[in-house]
Design an enzyme around this catalytic site. Sequence first.
Site, mmCIF file in Angstrom:
data_model
loop_
_atom_site.group_PDB
_atom_site.id
_atom_site.type_symbol
_atom_site.label_atom_id
_atom_site.label_comp_id
_atom_site.label_asym_id
_atom_site.label_seq_id
_atom_site.Cartn_x
_atom_site.Cartn_y
_atom_site.Cartn_z
ATOM 1 N N PRO A 1 0.986 -1.280 -0.028
ATOM 2 C CG PRO A 1 -0.705 -1.669 1.722
ATOM 3 C CD PRO A 1 0.567 -2.015 1.216
ATOM 4 C CD GLU B 1 -6.014 12.516 12.821
ATOM 5 O OE1 GLU B 1 -6.771 13.285 13.662
ATOM 6 O OE2 GLU B 1 -5.665 12.701 11.706
ATOM 7 C CG PHE C 1 -10.775 11.907 14.225
ATOM 8 C CD1 PHE C 1 -11.711 12.317 13.135
ATOM 9 C CD2 PHE C 1 -10.630 12.728 15.281
ATOM 10 C CE1 PHE C 1 -12.521 13.358 13.336
ATOM 11 C CE2 PHE C 1 -11.238 13.936 15.242
ATOM 12 C CZ PHE C 1 -12.271 14.372 14.392
#
Length: 662
Positions: free
Chosen positions: A116, A410, A436
Site C-alpha cells: 500500500p 493520524e 478518526f
Amino acid sequence: MFNEKDQLAVDTLRALSIDTIEKANSGHPGLPMGAAPMAYTLWTRHLNFNPQSKDYFNRDRFVLSAGHGSALLYSLLHVSGSLELEELKQFRQWGSKTPGHPEYRHTDGVEVTTGPLGQGFSMSVGLALAEDHLAGKFNKEGYNVVDHYTYVLASDGDLMEGISHEAASFAGHNKLSKLVVLYDSNDISLDGELNKAFSENTKARFEAYGWNYLLVKDGNDLEEIDKAITTAKSQEGPTIIEVKTTIGFGSPNKAGTNGVHGAPLGEDERKLTFENYGLDPEKRFNVSEEVYEIFQNTMLKRANEDESQWNSLLEKYAETYPELAEEFKLAISGKLPKNYKDELPRFEFGHNGASRADSGTVIQAISKTVPSFFGGSADLAGSNKSNVNDATDYSSETPEGKNVWFGVREFAMGAAVNGMAAHGGLHPYGATFFVFSDYLKPALRLSSIMGLNATFIFTHDSIAVGEDGPTHEPIEQLAGLRAIPNMNVIRPADGNETRVAWEVALESESTPTSLVLTRQNLPVLDVPEDVVEEGVRKGAYTVYGSEETPEFLLLASGSEVSLAVEAAKDLEKQGKSVRVVSMPNWNAFEQQSEEYKESVIPSSVTKRVAIEMASPLGWHKYVGTAGKVIAIDGFGASAPGDLVVEKYGFTKENILNQVMSL
C-alpha cells in the site's frame, strides 16, 4: 571506485528480477530494472545488514516502500545469501517465501510489509523514530549501542499518497537524521506519464519540511549515487535523494513507458533486453560466482564485522552501566518485566470514572513498570489521557522523552507506531478520537497483517460525546475495526476491564490492539478481580445474574454493560431470571472453545437482547433470529450527551420494553 564487475552485478539483479517475473507471468519489472543501480550501491557500499543474522538489533533497516518492486528485493536477498534461488522461481506462488509484495515475518530480510503506497515510507519514519528515542535513552559517551540508519526506496506513488506528506512533515520537524530516502524518480506512473497527475517541486516540498534534498541526475551513475548516500549520512535531519531513472531500463521497446510498470516483458522483449545488458538470454536465473563474491566481500563482510564490534561494545557497556544494560537487553528481547502488573491500579466498587481516564491512570503505572512503553497522541493527549504525566516530551533536543507529539497526522501516527513495533525495543502506542480511526484504518489493517505488538487508543467512543454532533460520534467504526482479522478490539465496561485490556495489549506479541474508551463516567462493576481478569482475556463473560440457565440474556460492551445490569436488576424484581454478559473483545471470544462459549451464551436461551451505542452490524450472530439489538442505524446528533443517549433509546426503560416484548 566501481568497475565492470559492479555493472555485471547490477545487470544480474535486473535479469534476476525479469526472470522472476517472467516465470510467474505476473509482477512489476519496471522498477527493478530502473532502480537496481541505487539498490546495489546502497547494499554493497553502505547497508549494515546481514539477512542471515536477522536478530542483530543494531542493523540498518532497509524498506522497499514501493513494494510492487519486490522482485528486486528478493534478488538482493538471494545474492546476499538468505533466499534460495528456488524461491525466486516460485515468485507469487502458494506457499513460497516470495509473495507479490514483501511480507514481514514471512521472508527473512523484510523489515515491514509494504505494497500500500506511502505506508512503507511512513513506517520508516517510525523505524527512525524508534532508533532516535532508544539512542537518546541508552547511548552514553563512547557507547553508542543504538546507532543505525533507516534506508527507504520510494516511488512517485509513495510521494503522491497523502500519508507521505504527514510522515515527512513529522520526520523533518523532529530532525530524524538517520532517515535516508532514495526516491526512484522515473516520470512514469501505472496509467502513463507522471506529469499528467503529478508536477510538484520535490526539492521545494521536502526542504519546506526541513529535509535535506540531493539530486542524482543519472540513476545509472554508481559513483554519484554513492556520493549522495555518503553526503546524506553526514547531514542533520532526514534526507531525500531524488534519483532520476528510466523505468524498465534496457528494454528497447518498453523502457520509459507505463507498459513496463506492471506486466512481464514477454519472451521476445526479454531476449532483446538481456542482449542490451550483455547477458546470455538462454541462461535463466543465472548468477555468476563473482557476483555472489561481491556481496560476500562487501555487504556481508561489513555487516559481520559491525555485529561483532557491537557485541563487544555491549559487553563493555554492561560492565560500565549494568542496570541500563539489563534494561536494554530486556527491551530488545521484546519481553515485559516479570512483575509489571503488580503496580497496575485496581478500581474499587463505587468508583465512577470514564474509561479514558481510567486508562490514563493505567498508563501512568505502566510507564513506571514497563520502560519500553512509548507513544503519544494526534494532538488530543489531554482528551485521550494518553500522556505520561511525569515524563518529558520526545523531541530532537530530548529524544529520550516519552510523550510523542504526533500532531494532527493520524494516518502517519498509525504507520509510525507500526514502524516502532517492527523495529523492536519498544511497546508503542498512538491515540486519537475513535471517529478518526477511519483516518488510520489502512495502518490498522497493515498492523494486523504484520502481527505487531502495537496499541491504538480510541476515546470518545459513542453518541455520548453529545454536543460535537454526528461528525464526532462514532457509529460504524466499531463494526469496521471488528471486521479486521487479527485485531483485538476491546471496549471495556469499567476501570478494571480497562486495566486488563491494557494487559492484553502489552502481552499480545502478534496481535495489535485497539482500545475503545468512553468520554463519560462508568461505574465499576461488582465483579471479583479474578473473574474480570479471565473474562476480558476470553473476550466475554458473565458480570451479573444467574449462574443457572436464565430466561433472558442481555449482551453488551463498554458503557452499555452497566446499563444492562440496571435493567437486569429491575427484571429480577419482576421475578425474571436474567444474565448480563460483558463482551469487550469479540475476537478473543471467537477463539475460545465451544464449551466456553456455550457456558457464557447458552444456546438454549433464545430470548436475547444486545445493547451497544453503535451500528448493529455483527450482533445478530449473538442474539439469533429470536433476539433483538438495541443499536444505532443512523448517525448521531448534537445535544448534551445524556439527552442524545436517551433520545436514541439507551435507557433502562427501553431495554425492559424490548426484553418483555420477546
